[in-house]
Scaffold this motif. Structure first.
Motif, PDB file in Angstrom:
ATOM      1  N   LYS A  41      49.676  16.939  29.052  1.00 42.41           N
ATOM      2  CA  LYS A  41      49.427  17.367  30.279  1.00 42.41           C
ATOM      3  C   LYS A  41      48.177  17.953  30.217  1.00 42.41           C
ATOM      4  N   LEU A  42      47.626  17.919  31.508  1.00 43.63           N
ATOM      5  CA  LEU A  42      46.237  18.643  31.761  1.00 43.63           C
ATOM      6  C   LEU A  42      46.400  20.050  32.154  1.00 43.63           C
ATOM      7  N   ALA A  43      46.163  21.051  31.410  1.00 50.55           N
ATOM      8  CA  ALA A  43      46.909  22.562  31.647  1.00 50.55           C
ATOM      9  C   ALA A  43      45.777  23.346  31.396  1.00 50.55           C
ATOM     10  N   ARG A  44      46.069  24.532  32.622  1.00 49.94           N
ATOM     11  CA  ARG A  44      45.063  25.679  32.731  1.00 49.94           C
ATOM     12  C   ARG A  44      46.171  27.002  33.110  1.00 49.94           C
ATOM     13  N   ALA A  45      45.842  28.001  32.405  1.00 46.70           N
ATOM     14  CA  ALA A  45      46.261  29.124  32.853  1.00 46.70           C
ATOM     15  C   ALA A  45      45.419  29.996  34.078  1.00 46.70           C
ATOM     16  N   PHE A  46      45.633  30.549  34.874  1.00 47.99           N
ATOM     17  CA  PHE A  46      44.906  31.565  35.856  1.00 47.99           C
ATOM     18  C   PHE A  46      45.549  32.982  35.814  1.00 47.99           C
ATOM     19  N   ALA A  47      44.643  33.750  35.596  1.00 48.58           N
ATOM     20  CA  ALA A  47      45.182  35.298  35.580  1.00 48.58           C
ATOM     21  C   ALA A  47      44.626  35.873  36.909  1.00 48.58           C
ATOM     22  N   PHE A  48      45.486  36.895  37.582  1.00 46.57           N
ATOM     23  CA  PHE A  48      45.039  37.559  38.567  1.00 46.57           C
ATOM     24  C   PHE A  48      45.391  39.109  38.488  1.00 46.57           C
ATOM     25  N   LYS A  49      44.941  39.950  39.379  1.00 48.97           N
ATOM     26  CA  LYS A  49      45.181  41.423  39.495  1.00 48.97           C
ATOM     27  C   LYS A  49      46.510  41.653  39.750  1.00 48.97           C
ATOM     28  N   ASP A  50      47.017  40.860  40.618  1.00 49.72           N
ATOM     29  CA  ASP A  50      48.488  41.269  40.995  1.00 49.72           C
ATOM     30  C   ASP A  50      49.200  40.282  41.462  1.00 49.72           C
ATOM     31  N   TYR A  51      50.512  40.208  41.855  1.00 52.42           N
ATOM     32  CA  TYR A  51      51.292  39.250  42.554  1.00 52.42           C
ATOM     33  C   TYR A  51      50.826  38.514  43.871  1.00 52.42           C
ATOM     34  N   TYR A  52      50.263  39.495  44.852  1.00 51.63           N
ATOM     35  CA  TYR A  52      49.702  39.106  45.831  1.00 51.63           C
ATOM     36  C   TYR A  52      48.651  37.989  45.781  1.00 51.63           C
ATOM     37  N   GLN A  53      47.688  38.409  44.778  1.00 50.50           N
ATOM     38  CA  GLN A  53      46.535  37.555  44.536  1.00 50.50           C
ATOM     39  C   GLN A  53      47.005  36.041  43.862  1.00 50.50           C
ATOM     40  N   THR A  54      48.220  36.058  42.896  1.00 49.09           N
ATOM     41  CA  THR A  54      48.725  35.091  42.246  1.00 49.09           C
ATOM     42  C   THR A  54      49.373  33.990  43.528  1.00 49.09           C
ATOM     43  N   VAL A 108      41.156  22.552  42.086  1.00 46.81           N
ATOM     44  CA  VAL A 108      41.880  23.903  41.765  1.00 46.81           C
ATOM     45  C   VAL A 108      40.878  24.980  41.256  1.00 46.81           C
ATOM     46  N   ASP A 109      40.046  24.427  40.203  1.00 47.33           N
ATOM     47  CA  ASP A 109      38.925  25.466  39.841  1.00 47.33           C
ATOM     48  C   ASP A 109      38.172  25.930  41.151  1.00 47.33           C
ATOM     49  N   ALA A 110      37.761  25.047  41.926  1.00 45.62           N
ATOM     50  CA  ALA A 110      36.956  25.297  42.723  1.00 45.62           C
ATOM     51  C   ALA A 110      37.590  26.575  43.969  1.00 45.62           C
ATOM     52  N   VAL A 111      38.822  26.311  44.026  1.00 42.16           N
ATOM     53  CA  VAL A 111      39.628  27.534  44.743  1.00 42.16           C
ATOM     54  C   VAL A 111      39.645  28.695  44.086  1.00 42.16           C
ATOM     55  N   PHE A 112      39.784  28.639  42.770  1.00 47.67           N
ATOM     56  CA  PHE A 112      39.743  29.937  41.861  1.00 47.67           C
ATOM     57  C   PHE A 112      38.505  30.684  41.732  1.00 47.67           C
ATOM     58  N   ALA A 113      37.504  29.746  41.764  1.00 48.05           N
ATOM     59  CA  ALA A 113      35.874  30.426  41.928  1.00 48.05           C
ATOM     60  C   ALA A 113      35.806  30.948  43.019  1.00 48.05           C
ATOM     61  N   GLN A 114      36.302  30.726  44.048  1.00 47.62           N
ATOM     62  CA  GLN A 114      36.071  31.284  45.350  1.00 47.62           C
ATOM     63  C   GLN A 114      36.824  32.661  45.745  1.00 47.62           C
ATOM     64  N   ARG A 115      37.856  32.847  44.837  1.00 46.50           N
ATOM     65  CA  ARG A 115      38.648  34.146  44.951  1.00 46.50           C
ATOM     66  C   ARG A 115      37.570  35.379  45.141  1.00 46.50           C
ATOM     67  N   GLY A 116      37.892  36.131  46.230  1.00 48.07           N
ATOM     68  CA  GLY A 116      36.852  37.324  46.246  1.00 48.07           C
ATOM     69  C   GLY A 116      35.297  37.265  46.872  1.00 48.07           C
ATOM     70  N   ALA A 117      35.156  35.677  47.230  1.00 45.14           N
ATOM     71  CA  ALA A 117      33.815  35.354  47.438  1.00 45.14           C
ATOM     72  C   ALA A 117      33.268  35.441  48.869  1.00 45.14           C
ATOM     73  N   SER A 118      34.478  35.864  49.701  1.00 45.70           N
ATOM     74  CA  SER A 118      34.217  35.956  51.087  1.00 45.70           C
ATOM     75  C   SER A 118      33.926  37.203  51.722  1.00 45.70           C
TER      76      SER A 118
END
Length: 118
Positions: A41-54, A108-118
């Motif tokens: 499978k094509l896999a990646r793990a994404f890390a966040f500051k807290d549960y809300y961001q996840t 999915v990568d594009a969404v992750f890259a946008q976190r905090g960008a607004s």
């Protein structure tokens, strides 16, 4: 034309019946350096500051996943989200990787890259 994350993210999923061969998987994977192959499978793990961001990330990718009609396996915890894509309809129903997996991974990568960008 070379495969890039941008061209994958701009593409749309379509019904797939044939899995990518090893050379094509390697070529597509080169466009998404943060992703790996894990158990076929094509896999990646994404890390966040807290549960809300996840959960915000999971909700954001849910919209894309639904629109593309290509659903990954998600493993959600307090500050991490694991995403795994494969295509069940290829190889006569035996599964494998298709271009759809890489299209959705790029989105999915594009969404992750946008976190905090607004």
């Amino acid at each position: 034309m070379s495969i890039t994350a941008s061209t994958l993210a701009a593409a749309r999923c379509a019904h797939q019946v044939t899995a990518l061969d090893d050379a094509a998987v390697k070529e597509h994977l080169a466009a998404l350096p943060d992703w790996t192959i894990d158990g076929g499978k094509l896999a990646r793990a994404f890390a966040f500051k807290d549960y809300y961001q996840t959960l915000a990330f999971v909700n954001a990718i849910a919209w894309i996943i639904h629109a593309e009609d290509h659903h990954p396996e998600l493993a959600v915890s307090y500050n991490r989200c694991g995403v795994k894509f494969d295509t069940h309809s290829v190889n006569d129903g035996r599964g494998g990787l298709s271009v759809n997996d890489f299209i959705c991974a790029a989105k999915v990568d594009a969404v992750f890259a946008q976190r905090g960008a607004s």
